[in-house]
Design an enzyme around this catalytic site. Structure first.
Site, short mmCIF file in Angstrom:
data_model
loop_
_atom_site.label_atom_id
_atom_site.label_comp_id
_atom_site.label_asym_id
_atom_site.label_seq_id
_atom_site.Cartn_x
_atom_site.Cartn_y
_atom_site.Cartn_z
N ASP A 325 30.91 -8.03 37.48
CA ASP A 325 29.54 -8.47 37.30
C ASP A 325 29.20 -9.48 38.40
OD1 ASP A 325 27.21 -8.55 35.39
OD2 ASP A 325 27.71 -10.68 35.41
N GLU A 354 28.75 -5.46 41.35
CA GLU A 354 27.36 -5.66 41.75
C GLU A 354 27.38 -6.53 43.00
OE1 GLU A 354 24.55 -5.93 37.94
OE2 GLU A 354 26.04 -7.52 37.98
#
Ligand code: CA
Length: 633
Positions: A325, A354
């Site tokens: 993340d 990400e």
């Protein structure tokens, strides 16, 4: 003392290490003035049965040895800081916790192994371009009454065979297996905060994605059948992983080391105030996560924490991949150390993240593991928002159309997506929507997707961007997007339920929306059987023909040639690749984003359309509106 001057500790034995003869506890906290360990008989209530003062070493480690077999006891640690005793908490390395993660537990991990765990093996994987990702929240799989699954919202739901929807179609594990995906990517399944889901009131409706970490090395309690006993969640998560493995499915853990759910009251701050986080010049916590804080992976002990944590999940839980993340908050060096450590355990463990942050960070851009730096990351992939938004329009502009929904000018961004964000002589980077340069070294470093848990589902989005279109046309747009994801050279990724036109009723951010919004409605499998079938066939197409997953940038540059399309909204390319045992040595892929049929002039050859294998006589082919046509010679 400045954080960078703290002595560090490189041993891998921080936390509680149990044996039947003794248990050794170690806490790294160099600035603490005192430290103590409280033992408890249970994970929630009552006073300590014993409190032990810890002894400090000059490397900043406080430790004690508990004689005898203390298995099953719970504990907390507490430090003295600037004259005050801070609140108790588990230590950052806790491997088991009681309800809501308030107290750690002393555990014999061998007892949490399900039968046959020693023989559990990762399903085969030859190369990262073979990966097909299926993103799924633990609860969503089984939360609908029509799932036919007994263990609603639990890890154990993944162990149920033969479950069916109202019309007798397979659901759950059997469904995932039948789709043909290779990896089940679980949304956060580590212990997240009680403020999101309170493990003491699981009889009441609660839902959260779980992006607010509490205890990083422990499974989430609400997914277990008994969150009060620290051993149960561990065993049940292992049972889920083992069942997935034995059905040919690998398991990815969504990891959120970039921030913690709590800030001042986090486990990190209770044990070593300030150290694990970045600060603004005024001393306040910086907030690149937009969640109140951001961790400082460039600091030695935070970096080591992340590396040791992924190693632990890979070894103890046999996790096969990690989705980071907000990876852009971490520094490049940390991510490469993560990759090297996992590679040493098993070279087929897949890492992606990400490649962005959610706010400004004090970490210099040049050090960030952001998308533009993916080529500096070893064997690590990033999500391609270039491709995603070219397909359906920007996620920040809800009515914008994309290539599949009738917006022109996206051709170069789509081509960039098709090649997996590598350097390719036929892509004009000046016209790519966000990235003006290749950002991967190898095509598997780009995750190809049109939808994930964030933002609208693709089906909901197409209703927003194309309200005038018929349902039939919106399904064509949807299928075109799926075709483009599965025939491209990056790693394809779908959100669970995408294969049955998943809707969240238009919800854009369903992180704490009720089950009714988030759960998979298995009756849609009956209603939209043609999309389920279409998705399955695309996955089989990709698996059967290596040309769709060439694997290296050199092979893509050599064997993927774009052909001139005389019309806008048309993209065509030829894959000439002899994989030895695949009779498809020359493949032609044509994507038509136009709302009418278009002619395409074929290169020389005796082409056949794949669906139904129909021969083409002549030099042109009619490509139907909003569709992909695949031809072979
Ligand atoms: Ca929890």
């Amino acid at each position: 003392m400045n954080f960078d001057q703290y002595p560090t500790y490189s041993g891998n034995d921080l936390g509680m290490n149990w044996t039947a003869q003794q248990s050794v506890f170690k806490l790294w906290s160099p600035a603490a003035e005192g430290a103590r360990l409280h033992l408890y008989n249970n994970g929630e209530k009552g006073k300590p049965s014993q409190t032990i003062s810890l002894q400090k070493d000059n490397n900043g480690v406080w430790s004690t040895t508990l004689p005898g077999n203390v298995k099953g006891q719970y504990y907390t640690v507490q430090i003295q800081h600037k004259g005050q005793w801070l609140l108790e908490s588990p230590d950052p390395y806790a491997k088991a916790v009681g309800v809501n993660g308030k107290r750690a537990m002393i555990i014999d991990l061998n007892e949490t192994n399900p039968d046959g765990w020693a023989n559990d093996i990762r399903p085969p994987l030859k190369q990262f371009s073979d990966v097909i990702l299926y993103e799924l929240h633990v609860r969503d799989l089984s939360a609908h009454p029509n799932s036919g699954i007994k263990n609603t919202g639990k890890f154990l739901a993944f162990t149920e065979y033969g479950t069916k929807n109202a019309k007798g179609l397979p659901t759950g594990l059997d469904h995932i297996k039948s789709l043909g995906v290779t990896h089940v990517h679980l949304l956060p399944a580590f212990d997240y905060r009680y403020t999101s889901v309170d493990e003491t009131r699981l009889n009441q409706p609660q839902f959260n994605w779980g992006y607010d970490p509490e205890n990083y090395n422990v499974p989430e309690g609400s997914y277990s059948t008994n969150p009060y006993d620290g051993a149960v969640r561990i065993k049940e998560m292992k049972q889920a992983i083992k069942t997935l493995h034995s059905n040919g499915l690998r398991v990815v853990l969504d990891v959120v080391y970039n921030h913690t759910g709590a800030t001042n009251e986090s486990v990190f701050n209770r044990c070593v105030p300030g150290y694990y986080y970045r600060q603004n010049p005024d001393g306040s916590f910086s907030n690149a996560s937009a969640c109140g804080n951001e961790t400082a992976s460039e600091r030695a002990m935070m970096r080591q924490f992340i590396v040791e944590s992924v190693k632990y999940w890979a070894k103890e839980y046999h996790i096969d991949g990690f989705r980071f993340d907000l990876m852009g908050i971490h520094d490049i060096e940390t991510m490469n150390q993560v990759s090297d450590a996992l590679y040493a355990i098993d070279p087929t463990i897949f890492i992606y993240g990400e490649g962005w942050t959610a706010g400004a960070s004090p970490l210099p851009d040049s050090l960030k593991a952001i998308k533009a730096h993916t080529h500096q990351l070893r064997r690590i992939a990033a999500f391609s928002d270039d491709f995603r938004d070219a397909l359906k329009g920007s996620v920040f502009n809800h009515t914008e159309k994309g290539f599949v929904s009738g917006r022109t000018g996206q051709e170069e961004s789509i081509k960039f997506g098709i090649v997996g964000a590598i350097k390719h002589p036929q892509v004009d980077y000046s016209k790519v929507n966000y990235s003006k340069a290749p950002w991967t070294k190898e095509p598997y470093q780009a995750i190809s997707y049109a939808e994930c848990h964030d933002n609208h589902t693709l089906w909901d989005r197409l209703l927003l961007s194309n309200p005038e279109a018929s349902e039939e046309d919106r399904i064509k747009m949807y299928h075109l997007a799926l075709s483009m994801v599965f025939t491209s050279q990056g790693v394809p990724f779908i959100q669970a339920g995408m294969e049955m036109l998943r809707t969240k009723g238009g919800a854009e951010n369903s992180f704490d929306a009720p089950d009714e919004v988030n759960r998979i409605d298995w009756d849609r499998k009956t209603k939209y059987a043609s999309t389920v079938d279409f998705t399955q066939k695309l996955i089989q197409l990709r698996k059967n023909h290596p040309a769709f997953r060439l694997g290296t940038a050199d092979l893509v540059r050599r064997h993927l040639k774009f052909l001139e399309a005389k019309e806008p909204q048309m993209i065509a390319y030829q894959l000439g690749f002899n994989a030895g045992n695949d009779p498809w040595t020359k493949i032609l892929v044509i994507h038509n984003g136009n709302s009418e049929m278009k002619f395409f002039e074929l290169p020389k050859g005796n082409w056949k359309v794949v669906k139904g294998i129909r021969s083409i006589l002549g030099t042109k082919v009619n490509v139907p509106a909003i569709s992909t046509m695949i031809l072979v010679e």
